[in-house]
Design a protein around this motif. Structure first.
Motif, PDB file in Angstrom:
ATOM      1  N   MET A   1       0.853  -1.180   0.000  1.00  0.00           N
ATOM      2  CA  MET A   1       0.000   0.000   0.000  1.00  0.00           C
ATOM      3  C   MET A   1       0.893   1.235   0.000  1.00  0.00           C
ATOM      4  O   MET A   1       1.706   1.418   0.888  1.00  0.00           O
ATOM      5  CB  MET A   1      -0.878  -0.039   1.248  1.00  0.00           C
ATOM      6  CG  MET A   1      -1.748   1.126   1.424  1.00  0.00           C
ATOM      7  SD  MET A   1      -2.994   0.948   2.709  1.00  0.00           S
ATOM      8  CE  MET A   1      -2.006   0.664   4.157  1.00  0.00           C
ATOM      9  N   SER A   2       0.774   2.053  -1.015  1.00  0.00           N
ATOM     10  CA  SER A   2       1.536   3.294  -1.051  1.00  0.00           C
ATOM     11  C   SER A   2       0.591   4.461  -0.871  1.00  0.00           C
ATOM     12  O   SER A   2      -0.598   4.367  -1.171  1.00  0.00           O
ATOM     13  CB  SER A   2       2.303   3.411  -2.372  1.00  0.00           C
ATOM     14  OG  SER A   2       1.399   3.606  -3.435  1.00  0.00           O
ATOM     15  N   LYS A   3       1.142   5.569  -0.387  1.00  0.00           N
ATOM     16  CA  LYS A   3       0.300   6.721  -0.081  1.00  0.00           C
ATOM     17  C   LYS A   3      -0.446   7.253  -1.295  1.00  0.00           C
ATOM     18  O   LYS A   3      -1.544   7.738  -1.180  1.00  0.00           O
ATOM     19  CB  LYS A   3       1.146   7.843   0.519  1.00  0.00           C
ATOM     20  CG  LYS A   3       1.473   7.627   1.960  1.00  0.00           C
ATOM     21  CD  LYS A   3       2.079   8.864   2.542  1.00  0.00           C
ATOM     22  CE  LYS A   3       2.256   8.636   4.024  1.00  0.00           C
ATOM     23  NZ  LYS A   3       2.651   9.806   4.729  1.00  0.00           N
ATOM     24  N   ASP A   4       0.156   7.163  -2.491  1.00  0.00           N
ATOM     25  CA  ASP A   4      -0.499   7.759  -3.645  1.00  0.00           C
ATOM     26  C   ASP A   4      -1.697   6.953  -4.128  1.00  0.00           C
ATOM     27  O   ASP A   4      -2.377   7.364  -5.056  1.00  0.00           O
ATOM     28  CB  ASP A   4       0.478   8.020  -4.784  1.00  0.00           C
ATOM     29  CG  ASP A   4       1.438   6.892  -5.023  1.00  0.00           C
ATOM     30  OD1 ASP A   4       1.597   6.492  -6.173  1.00  0.00           O
ATOM     31  OD2 ASP A   4       2.047   6.422  -4.043  1.00  0.00           O
ATOM     32  N   THR A   5      -2.001   5.815  -3.523  1.00  0.00           N
ATOM     33  CA  THR A   5      -3.190   5.053  -3.900  1.00  0.00           C
ATOM     34  C   THR A   5      -4.336   5.314  -2.922  1.00  0.00           C
ATOM     35  O   THR A   5      -5.422   4.793  -3.115  1.00  0.00           O
ATOM     36  CB  THR A   5      -2.898   3.541  -3.921  1.00  0.00           C
ATOM     37  OG1 THR A   5      -2.523   3.117  -2.625  1.00  0.00           O
ATOM     38  CG2 THR A   5      -1.826   3.197  -4.921  1.00  0.00           C
ATOM     39  N   ILE A   6      -4.108   6.100  -1.910  1.00  0.00           N
ATOM     40  CA  ILE A   6      -5.129   6.354  -0.891  1.00  0.00           C
ATOM     41  C   ILE A   6      -5.774   7.714  -1.122  1.00  0.00           C
ATOM     42  O   ILE A   6      -5.097   8.713  -1.335  1.00  0.00           O
ATOM     43  CB  ILE A   6      -4.521   6.278   0.526  1.00  0.00           C
ATOM     44  CG1 ILE A   6      -4.153   4.828   0.820  1.00  0.00           C
ATOM     45  CG2 ILE A   6      -5.493   6.810   1.565  1.00  0.00           C
ATOM     46  CD1 ILE A   6      -3.622   4.582   2.194  1.00  0.00           C
ATOM     47  N   VAL A   7      -7.115   7.712  -1.087  1.00  0.00           N
ATOM     48  CA  VAL A   7      -7.894   8.924  -1.298  1.00  0.00           C
ATOM     49  C   VAL A   7      -8.884   9.055  -0.141  1.00  0.00           C
ATOM     50  O   VAL A   7      -9.493   8.062   0.273  1.00  0.00           O
ATOM     51  CB  VAL A   7      -8.679   8.837  -2.629  1.00  0.00           C
ATOM     52  CG1 VAL A   7      -9.593  10.030  -2.807  1.00  0.00           C
ATOM     53  CG2 VAL A   7      -7.735   8.692  -3.796  1.00  0.00           C
ATOM     54  N   ILE A   8      -9.026  10.259   0.383  1.00  0.00           N
ATOM     55  CA  ILE A   8     -10.082  10.532   1.360  1.00  0.00           C
ATOM     56  C   ILE A   8     -11.159  11.297   0.608  1.00  0.00           C
ATOM     57  O   ILE A   8     -10.895  12.344   0.020  1.00  0.00           O
ATOM     58  CB  ILE A   8      -9.557  11.325   2.574  1.00  0.00           C
ATOM     59  CG1 ILE A   8      -8.548  10.464   3.333  1.00  0.00           C
ATOM     60  CG2 ILE A   8     -10.712  11.745   3.471  1.00  0.00           C
ATOM     61  CD1 ILE A   8      -7.946  11.115   4.556  1.00  0.00           C
ATOM     62  N   ARG A   9     -12.360  10.725   0.613  1.00  0.00           N
ATOM     63  CA  ARG A   9     -13.458  11.278  -0.179  1.00  0.00           C
ATOM     64  C   ARG A   9     -14.780  11.097   0.563  1.00  0.00           C
ATOM     65  O   ARG A   9     -14.845  10.363   1.543  1.00  0.00           O
ATOM     66  CB  ARG A   9     -13.522  10.587  -1.536  1.00  0.00           C
ATOM     67  CG  ARG A   9     -13.739   9.085  -1.424  1.00  0.00           C
ATOM     68  CD  ARG A   9     -14.059   8.451  -2.756  1.00  0.00           C
ATOM     69  NE  ARG A   9     -14.125   7.013  -2.691  1.00  0.00           N
ATOM     70  CZ  ARG A   9     -15.136   6.308  -2.182  1.00  0.00           C
ATOM     71  NH1 ARG A   9     -16.187   6.911  -1.655  1.00  0.00           N
ATOM     72  NH2 ARG A   9     -15.113   4.988  -2.184  1.00  0.00           N
ATOM     73  N   GLU A  10     -15.823  11.753   0.069  1.00  0.00           N
ATOM     74  CA  GLU A  10     -17.154  11.577   0.661  1.00  0.00           C
ATOM     75  C   GLU A  10     -17.660  10.169   0.359  1.00  0.00           C
ATOM     76  O   GLU A  10     -17.353   9.596  -0.687  1.00  0.00           O
ATOM     77  CB  GLU A  10     -18.124  12.627   0.127  1.00  0.00           C
ATOM     78  CG  GLU A  10     -17.838  14.004   0.701  1.00  0.00           C
ATOM     79  CD  GLU A  10     -18.926  15.009   0.405  1.00  0.00           C
ATOM     80  OE1 GLU A  10     -20.122  14.632   0.367  1.00  0.00           O
ATOM     81  OE2 GLU A  10     -18.579  16.183   0.221  1.00  0.00           O
ATOM     82  N   ILE A  11     -18.427   9.642   1.290  1.00  0.00           N
ATOM     83  CA  ILE A  11     -18.955   8.288   1.175  1.00  0.00           C
ATOM     84  C   ILE A  11     -19.889   8.149  -0.034  1.00  0.00           C
ATOM     85  O   ILE A  11     -20.578   9.100  -0.398  1.00  0.00           O
ATOM     86  CB  ILE A  11     -19.671   7.866   2.481  1.00  0.00           C
ATOM     87  CG1 ILE A  11     -19.920   6.361   2.489  1.00  0.00           C
ATOM     88  CG2 ILE A  11     -20.925   8.696   2.714  1.00  0.00           C
ATOM     89  CD1 ILE A  11     -20.351   5.825   3.844  1.00  0.00           C
ATOM     90  N   GLN A  12     -19.877   6.968  -0.632  1.00  0.00           N
ATOM     91  CA  GLN A  12     -20.750   6.609  -1.743  1.00  0.00           C
ATOM     92  C   GLN A  12     -21.598   5.394  -1.334  1.00  0.00           C
ATOM     93  O   GLN A  12     -21.207   4.667  -0.420  1.00  0.00           O
ATOM     94  CB  GLN A  12     -19.923   6.278  -2.985  1.00  0.00           C
ATOM     95  CG  GLN A  12     -19.102   7.447  -3.507  1.00  0.00           C
ATOM     96  CD  GLN A  12     -19.975   8.607  -3.937  1.00  0.00           C
ATOM     97  OE1 GLN A  12     -20.957   8.436  -4.664  1.00  0.00           O
ATOM     98  NE2 GLN A  12     -19.646   9.803  -3.468  1.00  0.00           N
ATOM     99  N   PRO A  13     -22.714   5.134  -2.001  1.00  0.00           N
ATOM    100  CA  PRO A  13     -23.573   4.010  -1.606  1.00  0.00           C
ATOM    101  C   PRO A  13     -22.840   2.672  -1.557  1.00  0.00           C
ATOM    102  O   PRO A  13     -23.070   1.856  -0.662  1.00  0.00           O
ATOM    103  CB  PRO A  13     -24.669   3.995  -2.669  1.00  0.00           C
ATOM    104  CG  PRO A  13     -24.693   5.370  -3.232  1.00  0.00           C
ATOM    105  CD  PRO A  13     -23.292   5.891  -3.128  1.00  0.00           C
ATOM    106  N   GLU A  14     -21.939   2.458  -2.486  1.00  0.00           N
ATOM    107  CA  GLU A  14     -21.224   1.173  -2.539  1.00  0.00           C
ATOM    108  C   GLU A  14     -20.219   0.994  -1.399  1.00  0.00           C
ATOM    109  O   GLU A  14     -19.648  -0.096  -1.243  1.00  0.00           O
ATOM    110  CB  GLU A  14     -20.536   0.993  -3.902  1.00  0.00           C
ATOM    111  CG  GLU A  14     -19.506   2.046  -4.231  1.00  0.00           C
ATOM    112  CD  GLU A  14     -20.068   3.278  -4.953  1.00  0.00           C
ATOM    113  OE1 GLU A  14     -19.247   4.051  -5.472  1.00  0.00           O
ATOM    114  OE2 GLU A  14     -21.300   3.474  -4.974  1.00  0.00           O
ATOM    115  N   ASP A  15     -19.997   2.014  -0.585  1.00  0.00           N
ATOM    116  CA  ASP A  15     -19.060   1.928   0.551  1.00  0.00           C
ATOM    117  C   ASP A  15     -19.718   1.371   1.813  1.00  0.00           C
ATOM    118  O   ASP A  15     -19.017   1.024   2.772  1.00  0.00           O
ATOM    119  CB  ASP A  15     -18.494   3.319   0.888  1.00  0.00           C
ATOM    120  CG  ASP A  15     -17.765   3.951  -0.277  1.00  0.00           C
ATOM    121  OD1 ASP A  15     -17.174   3.212  -1.082  1.00  0.00           O
ATOM    122  OD2 ASP A  15     -17.804   5.197  -0.379  1.00  0.00           O
ATOM    123  N   ASN A  16     -21.037   1.300   1.854  1.00  0.00           N
ATOM    124  CA  ASN A  16     -21.760   0.930   3.077  1.00  0.00           C
ATOM    125  C   ASN A  16     -21.245  -0.353   3.720  1.00  0.00           C
ATOM    126  O   ASN A  16     -20.940  -0.381   4.910  1.00  0.00           O
ATOM    127  CB  ASN A  16     -23.254   0.798   2.819  1.00  0.00           C
ATOM    128  CG  ASN A  16     -23.967   2.131   2.865  1.00  0.00           C
ATOM    129  OD1 ASN A  16     -23.420   3.136   3.288  1.00  0.00           O
ATOM    130  ND2 ASN A  16     -25.206   2.144   2.408  1.00  0.00           N
TER     131      ASN A  16
END
Length: 163
Positions: free
Chosen positions: A1-16
Motif C-alpha cells: 500500500m503506497s500513499k499515492d493510492t489512498i484517497v479521502i473522499r465523501e462516502i458513496q452508496p457502494e461503501d456501506n
C-alpha cells in the motif's frame, strides 16, 4: 500500500458494507461494548443514506476500492443546532499510525466550521486511548456527562471544543 493510492473522499452508496465492517471490527478488537454504542446504531449498516443532509458529511479512506476507515460530522442529536458531533470515526489497523486518522479528524473539524457549527462534541470509549489523546491535543475538553441524546450510554468519554 503506497500513499499515492489512498484517497479521502465523501462516502458513496457502494461503501456501506465495507465501512460497516471496519466500524464493527474495531469494537471486537478493542473490546468495546456492542450495546449503547455506534455498533448497535441503525445508521451503521447504511452510512451513505445517513449522511445525505445539508448539515452533515461522512468521509472514507479509499485504497483502490478498499475502504480502510471513515469519520463524519452531524448535528448533535437532541441538542442545540449549532453543536455538531464528530462520529463514527474508525480505522482499519492497515492505516493506523500513519497520520490518516489525524488528517481525517482535521478534515471533519474543517467541515464542521464550513457547515457553520460553533462547537464540536464527541463521544469515545476509554479503551481508545490513542484517539482520546489526539482529541485532547486538538483542544477538546473532557465533560462529566454526555450531551444530547445519542443513545450511546456505554461510551465513557465525552468531550467538547469551541470551533
Amino acid at each position: 500500500m503506497s500513499k499515492d493510492t489512498i484517497v479521502i473522499r465523501e462516502i458513496q452508496p457502494e461503501d456501506n458494507r465495507q465501512i460497516e465492517q471496519v466500524i464493527r471490527n474495531c469494537f471486537y478488537e478493542f473490546k468495546i461494548p456492542l450495546e449503547g454504542t455506534a455498533y448497535s446504531d441503525e445508521e451503521t449498516p447504511r452510512m451513505f443514506e445517513s449522511y445525505q443532509n445539508n448539515n452533515d458529511v461522512y468521509y472514507v479512506i479509499d485504497n483502490n476500492g478498499t475502504i480502510l476507515g471513515g469519520g463524519g460530522v452531524k448535528p448533535l442529536k437532541g441538542f442545540e443546532s449549532d453543536v455538531c458531533e464528530i462520529q463514527k470515526m474508525y480505522f482499519s489497523p492497515k492505516v493506523r499510525g500513519k497520520g490518516y486518522g489525524k488528517f481525517m479528524f482535521e478534515k471533519c473539524l474543517q467541515a464542521a466550521k464550513i457547515l457553520g457549527y460553533k462547537q464540536c462534541y464527541l463521544e469515545s470509549a476509554p479503551q481508545l486511548k490513542v484517539a482520546v489523546h489526539i482529541y485532547e491535543s486538538y483542544g477538546f475538553k473532557h465533560l462529566k456527562e454526555a450531551l444530547g441524546s445519542t443513545g450511546h450510554y456505554s461510551c465513557g468519554v465525552w468531550m467538547l471544543k469551541d470551533l
